[in-house]
Scaffold this motif. Structure first.
Motif, PDB file in Angstrom:
ATOM      1  N   TYR A 223      -2.995   6.896   9.574  1.00 12.18           N
ATOM      2  CA  TYR A 223      -3.290   5.748   8.712  1.00 12.18           C
ATOM      3  C   TYR A 223      -4.046   6.220   7.475  1.00 12.18           C
TER       4      TYR A 223
ATOM      5  N   ASN B 182      -5.966   4.839   5.040  1.00 10.56           N
ATOM      6  CA  ASN B 182      -7.182   4.291   4.429  1.00 10.56           C
ATOM      7  C   ASN B 182      -8.402   4.380   5.342  1.00 10.56           C
TER       8      ASN B 182
ATOM      9  N   ILE C   8      -9.113  -3.929   1.629  1.00  7.63           N
ATOM     10  CA  ILE C   8      -7.689  -4.288   1.669  1.00  7.63           C
ATOM     11  C   ILE C   8      -7.523  -5.583   2.470  1.00  7.63           C
TER      12      ILE C   8
ATOM     13  N   ARG D  74       1.567  -2.487  -1.118  1.00  8.99           N
ATOM     14  CA  ARG D  74       1.990  -1.620  -0.009  1.00  8.99           C
ATOM     15  C   ARG D  74       0.852  -1.358   0.964  1.00  8.99           C
ATOM     16  N   GLU D  75      -0.340  -1.161   0.399  1.00  3.69           N
ATOM     17  CA  GLU D  75      -1.516  -0.944   1.266  1.00  3.69           C
ATOM     18  C   GLU D  75      -1.791  -2.155   2.154  1.00  3.69           C
ATOM     19  N   GLU D  76      -1.643  -3.344   1.574  1.00  6.18           N
ATOM     20  CA  GLU D  76      -1.897  -4.564   2.348  1.00  6.18           C
ATOM     21  C   GLU D  76      -0.849  -4.723   3.444  1.00  6.18           C
TER      22      GLU D  76
ATOM     23  N   ARG E  50       0.743  -2.336   4.870  1.00  6.70           N
ATOM     24  CA  ARG E  50       0.508  -1.314   5.890  1.00  6.70           C
ATOM     25  C   ARG E  50      -0.671  -1.678   6.794  1.00  6.70           C
TER      26      ARG E  50
END
Ligand SMILES: *[C@@H]1O[C@H](CO)[C@@H](O)[C@H](O)[C@H]1NC(C)=O
Ligand SMILES: *[C@@H]1O[C@H](CO)[C@@H](O)[C@H](O)[C@H]1NC(C)=O
Ligand SMILES: *[C@@H]1O[C@H](CO)[C@@H](O)[C@H](O)[C@H]1NC(C)=O
Length: 437
Positions: free
Chosen positions: A269, A271, A282, A314-316, A318
């Protein structure tokens, strides 16, 4: 007492500096002020740090911040028989008791039994004051009828805890997120009635009272330092530049902390740092986008699955994905031969010694893997599962050793309402004579 000379050597100049500090505070109505010349400013910062360290050694929560504000209340909380002695000791014994509970899923009665059994609340369901921190790792909602009462109770406990020097740490589980998204597949019709109607429920879990509570008092990840010197709950690792906690987090107590998420912190992962604020930022922005949808999409079923909002990054996406902290099951499902080789890298990055998670139920017991570095606490407490009524107990002590140095101990236990408690970890470390911060 080889330390005595050191203490005097450090303490006398500090006393002088502290007096200067207080004189300055009295002189300025705005308190210790930014307008001070750089020389004196530095000494003040230094004496504040010393106050911080002293208070952190003696009191449970809030002490470091209070010390920085110049109001120090050493609290009588030492519970052993020689407490009179330790309170006045320059190197007091520090203890912290933490209780964590996993998925509750709409069952107020079983949640009440668990919190009482673990000493978090008294028989009236009020904060007892006998634990310092209560962590709930998400999934209070769905699969039961008691959503409204459970979340209201959690907010009452948060207030009561705060009034008694305790702390509540509350996490969002994948089921809280499902409801914020409009995925109602696990919502009982009888539970909808407790909100009044479908539309009243939809409002509550998005822009209404429950959505407000999630946005203000819940996060997706938590880092809980075991000692005040490392900072309050959710102090980042690595610490922010200039943080008053930077020094302790790089010293002998570094990594004396636990992580909590609902699902798990996957090694891949992206972050994980700084932990937990990278994840929680996020999480806040995604929750904000969900709550800002207007109109809110009608709930699924019977309507189509609404998915994440337009504009989700994309981060959100993921964060809410299969290897994100809400859904990941690798630590619970994969072989120890595979996961234990990866656990240290995640602990290292997140500034922690052990990680605690719910989400993947084992109905018999709390599961400790990789020598207790991985702790999985979802035992299906709700009658929807009929699993064990369990809580995780963490007892941390740091005590001075005669002649110098410290002994640090973590005792991690599984507590059960209907079966014998189980000792999961006893870890002891000697910290030598160096400074702790
Ligand atoms: C205990 O809880 C009850 C019910 O929530 C409440 O009315 C009462 O004031 C609480 N007592 C204390 C001491 O907080
Ligand atoms: C969050 O917790 C604080 C402290 O207990 C409380 O004052 C506040 O009302 C809570 N927020 C919401 C939205 O209920
Ligand atoms: C998280 O958000 C806070 C407040 O907006 C900000 O100060 C901080 O730098 C952010 N941290 C990360 C890791 O994004």
């Amino acid at each position: 007492m080889p330390r005595l000379s050191t203490v005097a050597f450090v303490a006398l100049p500090l006393l002088v500096l502290s007096l200067a500090y207080f004189a300055q505070s009295y002189a300025s109505p705005l308190g210790p002020a930014p307008h001070l010349g750089s020389g004196l400013g530095l000494s003040i910062a230094f004496s504040s740090l010393v106050n911080y360290a002293q208070a952190a050694m003696q009191a449970p929560f809030g002490a470091p911040q209070e010390a920085l504000l110049g109001t120090q209340h050493p609290k009588e909380q030492v519970d052993n028989e020689d407490s009179e002695v330790t309170i006045n000791e320059p190197r007091p014994r520090f203890t912290r008791r933490i209780v964590a509970v996993g998925d509750i899923h709409g069952d107020l009665i079983n949640a009440g039994r668990v919190l009482q059994m673990a000493g978090v609340v008294d028989e009236d369901g009020n904060w007892s004051g006998s634990v310092d921190v209560f962590v709930q790792t998400g999934d209070i909602i769905d699969r039961g009828d008691d959503t409204v009462e459970l979340f209201e109770w959690m907010e009452e406990l948060r207030e009561q805890a705060h009034g008694m020097g305790g702390v509540m740490v509350s996490l969002l589980g994948n089921h809280e997120w499902m409801n914020a998204i409009g995925d109602w597949r696990y919502v009982y019709p009888s539970e909808i009635e407790t909100f009044g109607s479908i539309s009243a429920r939809q409002k509550a879990v998005t822009t209404g009272w429950l959505g407000n509570i999630w946005a203000s008092n819940y996060t997706t990840a938590a880092r809980l330092p075991l000692h005040n010197l490392l900072g309050p709950p959710n102090t980042d690792y690595p610490p922010a530049e200039g943080s008053v906690y930077a020094r302790a987090n790089a010293g002998p107590l570094s990594h004396a902390a636990f992580s909590f998420v609902h699902g798990g912190l996957a090694p891949m992962y992206p972050n994980l740092q700084p932990f937990p604020s990278a994840i929680n930022n996020i999480s806040s922005s995604l929750l904000h986008k969900l709550r800002s949808r207007s109109p809110q999409p009608p709930p699924h079923p019977p309507h189509a699955y609404p998915g994440l909002p337009a504009g989700t990054t994309r981060e959100e996406a993921r964060l809410y994905g299969g290897d994100g902290p809400l859904w990941y099951r690798g630590w619970a499902d994969e072989d120890e031969s595979k996961i234990c080789a990866r656990v240290d890298q995640v602990l290292q990055k997140t500034g922690t010694r052990r990680m605690v998670m719910g989400h993947t139920p084992n109905l018999q017991n709390i599961v400790a893997r990789c020598g207790g570095k991985v702790l999985i606490i979802d035992t299906g407490i709700s009658h929807a599962y009929g699993g064990a009524l369990s809580a995780l107990s963490i007892e941390y002590t740091l005590e001075p050793v005669k002649g110098g140095g410290w002994k640090e101990q973590e005792v991690v236990k599984a507590l059960y309402a209907e079966q014998e408690d189980e000792l999961l970890v006893t870890a002891t470390r000697e910290l030598g004579e160096g400074d702790l911060w």
